[in-house]
Write an enzyme that holds these catalytic residues in place. Sequence first.
Site, mmCIF file in Angstrom:
data_model
loop_
_atom_site.group_PDB
_atom_site.id
_atom_site.type_symbol
_atom_site.label_atom_id
_atom_site.label_comp_id
_atom_site.label_asym_id
_atom_site.label_seq_id
_atom_site.Cartn_x
_atom_site.Cartn_y
_atom_site.Cartn_z
ATOM 1 N N GLU A 148 7.509 -11.340 1.514
ATOM 2 C CA GLU A 148 6.921 -11.142 0.216
ATOM 3 C C GLU A 148 7.631 -11.203 -1.355
ATOM 4 O O GLU A 148 8.357 -10.157 -1.478
ATOM 5 C CB GLU A 148 6.287 -9.804 0.152
ATOM 6 C CG GLU A 148 5.149 -9.363 -0.664
ATOM 7 C CD GLU A 148 4.632 -8.049 -0.799
ATOM 8 O OE1 GLU A 148 5.363 -7.077 -0.134
ATOM 9 O OE2 GLU A 148 3.415 -7.856 -0.957
ATOM 10 N N GLU A 187 -2.436 1.056 3.079
ATOM 11 C CA GLU A 187 -2.474 -0.458 2.391
ATOM 12 C C GLU A 187 -1.097 -0.633 2.061
ATOM 13 O O GLU A 187 -0.528 -0.355 1.110
ATOM 14 C CB GLU A 187 -3.389 -0.134 0.942
ATOM 15 C CG GLU A 187 -4.944 0.208 1.378
ATOM 16 C CD GLU A 187 -5.784 -0.515 1.961
ATOM 17 O OE1 GLU A 187 -5.136 -1.694 2.156
ATOM 18 O OE2 GLU A 187 -6.985 -0.457 2.183
ATOM 19 N N CYS A 210 -0.712 -6.682 -4.296
ATOM 20 C CA CYS A 210 -0.645 -6.782 -2.900
ATOM 21 C C CYS A 210 -1.547 -8.031 -2.138
ATOM 22 O O CYS A 210 -0.956 -8.680 -1.441
ATOM 23 C CB CYS A 210 -1.393 -5.397 -2.493
ATOM 24 S SG CYS A 210 -2.934 -5.228 -3.009
ATOM 25 N N LYS A 225 0.999 11.783 -5.889
ATOM 26 C CA LYS A 225 2.456 11.448 -6.439
ATOM 27 C C LYS A 225 2.389 9.858 -6.913
ATOM 28 O O LYS A 225 2.247 9.050 -5.856
ATOM 29 C CB LYS A 225 3.236 11.612 -5.527
ATOM 30 C CG LYS A 225 4.820 11.622 -5.983
ATOM 31 C CD LYS A 225 5.661 11.185 -4.813
ATOM 32 C CE LYS A 225 6.007 9.579 -4.725
ATOM 33 N NZ LYS A 225 6.543 8.985 -6.123
#
Length: 470
Positions: A376, A244, A278, A171
């Site tokens: 972040e 992750e 990331c 997905k």
Amino acid sequence: MSYSNAEELLTAIQPATGGTEILDPATGELVGRVAQGSVSDLEAAVDAAHAAQPAWDALGHEERKRLLNSAADNIEANAEALAQLLSREQGKPLNGPNARFEVGGAAAWLRAATAYDIEPEVVVDDGETYATKHYRALGVVGAIGPWNWPMMISIWQLAPSLRMGNTVVMKPSEYTPLSVLALGHILNEVLPAGVLHIVAGGRDVGEKLSSHPLISKIMFTGSTPTGKAIIRSSADTVKRLTLELGGNDAGIVLEDADPQAIAEDLFWGAFINTGQTCAALKRLYVPEAIYDQVCEALTNVAAKMPMGVGLDENNVLGPLQNKAQFDIVADLVQDAVDSGAKVLLGGNPDLQAPGYFYPTTLIADIDPQNRLVTEEQFGPALPIIKVKDVEEAIGHANALETGLGASVWSSDRQQALAVAARIQAGTVWINSHGTIDPRIPFGGAKQSGYGLEFGLDGLKSLAQPQLIKG
Ligand code: NAD
């Protein structure tokens, strides 16, 4: 079949009529339309993947390797069309470490999944006892991905899964479904029917995938809150998980580093994919002794990097992929400015211009507890924090709940190694940041996730270990 441009590729993956419009984040123009999959489409895909799995497993490693290498050939044969579509949908420029680089990386990581032999391992052989360890297919793997590196991360999830004899239902992010559908189409021209399914859809489809009883493992890349939701929804069926998740990677510069020599690598460590990565460098700690020199060298490099529409060959930085991410970056930078931090570069988006462009931004003299440091940002705004010494830097680096990557910058390798050993992160790079490699396992510490991708460890994590005694 070979597609010479993004338009040809789009005709192969779009619905004949209708669908959800996907807009270019650089221009607001229509890229293409996507047929949204429902939960029942997802269920049909899982059933088909489940039915196809035994035959795929029975092909054996050598035949699967051959097919995966042919699929990589097909990516390469269609690389330019894929890169154009990726650039238009994601926003990243064709050049620099961006769209063409990502398509090349997708082919390389696909081949890397064929580069290892998986042999049974003898665990005990002492004359009395004989035990071996085997790596069996898990069944059907569910893959859920983000919007920042949609093609590359899809390959990280599906390539080791398929190699190990599993079938896959994927997905993609609702922001970048066309890139993943196009990649899947190119792969499925080569792979046997039924082994790889892509179902575009929203959170409901992701939730169903992560709770479905016929899914044995979820490969998830995305934010930490979504990772926690997946842990919860997969609990009843005790699925294997590789997570992750988000990062807020620290870079620590030591006093003996040469500011001029490291500036360009620092820049790309932080600004690759316009900061939407990331394992990008998201907070930089620099000792007082060389603080001004590092700030100046980094500003000189950053000021020269052209940002703009991805299909313009000159650009190496692009827009934020979506408005929500633009707002996060703008809010965090504003917070830093309001607190009295110093803007060395950028910080002034043109809100009238088309696209979600946020200028390359460097913020100095910032409080270590400012939100631009502790949250972040996932965009082109780097806080540079002044520290008195390396002890203070290590303390700040380890203070957060995330621990994906980190970097140490020094001319003295032994000193850098000693610092690296004290950092709580899944990877520590020395004199670079985020320079991943398909042979080197990659995964997070703390709330950046668990499980390893890449290399032999990555392949084994897509298998059920089975011990045979006797
Ligand atoms: P996100 O978590 O918002 O979405 C990721 C995917 O999860 C999407 O496909 C989304 O539809 C799906 N999803 C949302 N809710 C779900 C649920 N309850 N159950 C199942 N699926 C669900 O992440 P994003 O905004 O697309 O990506 C950005 C984040 O991803 C950043 O935090 C970044 O650091 C992280 N990221 C991590 C890595 C890594 O390797 N560690 C790589 C890339 C991005």
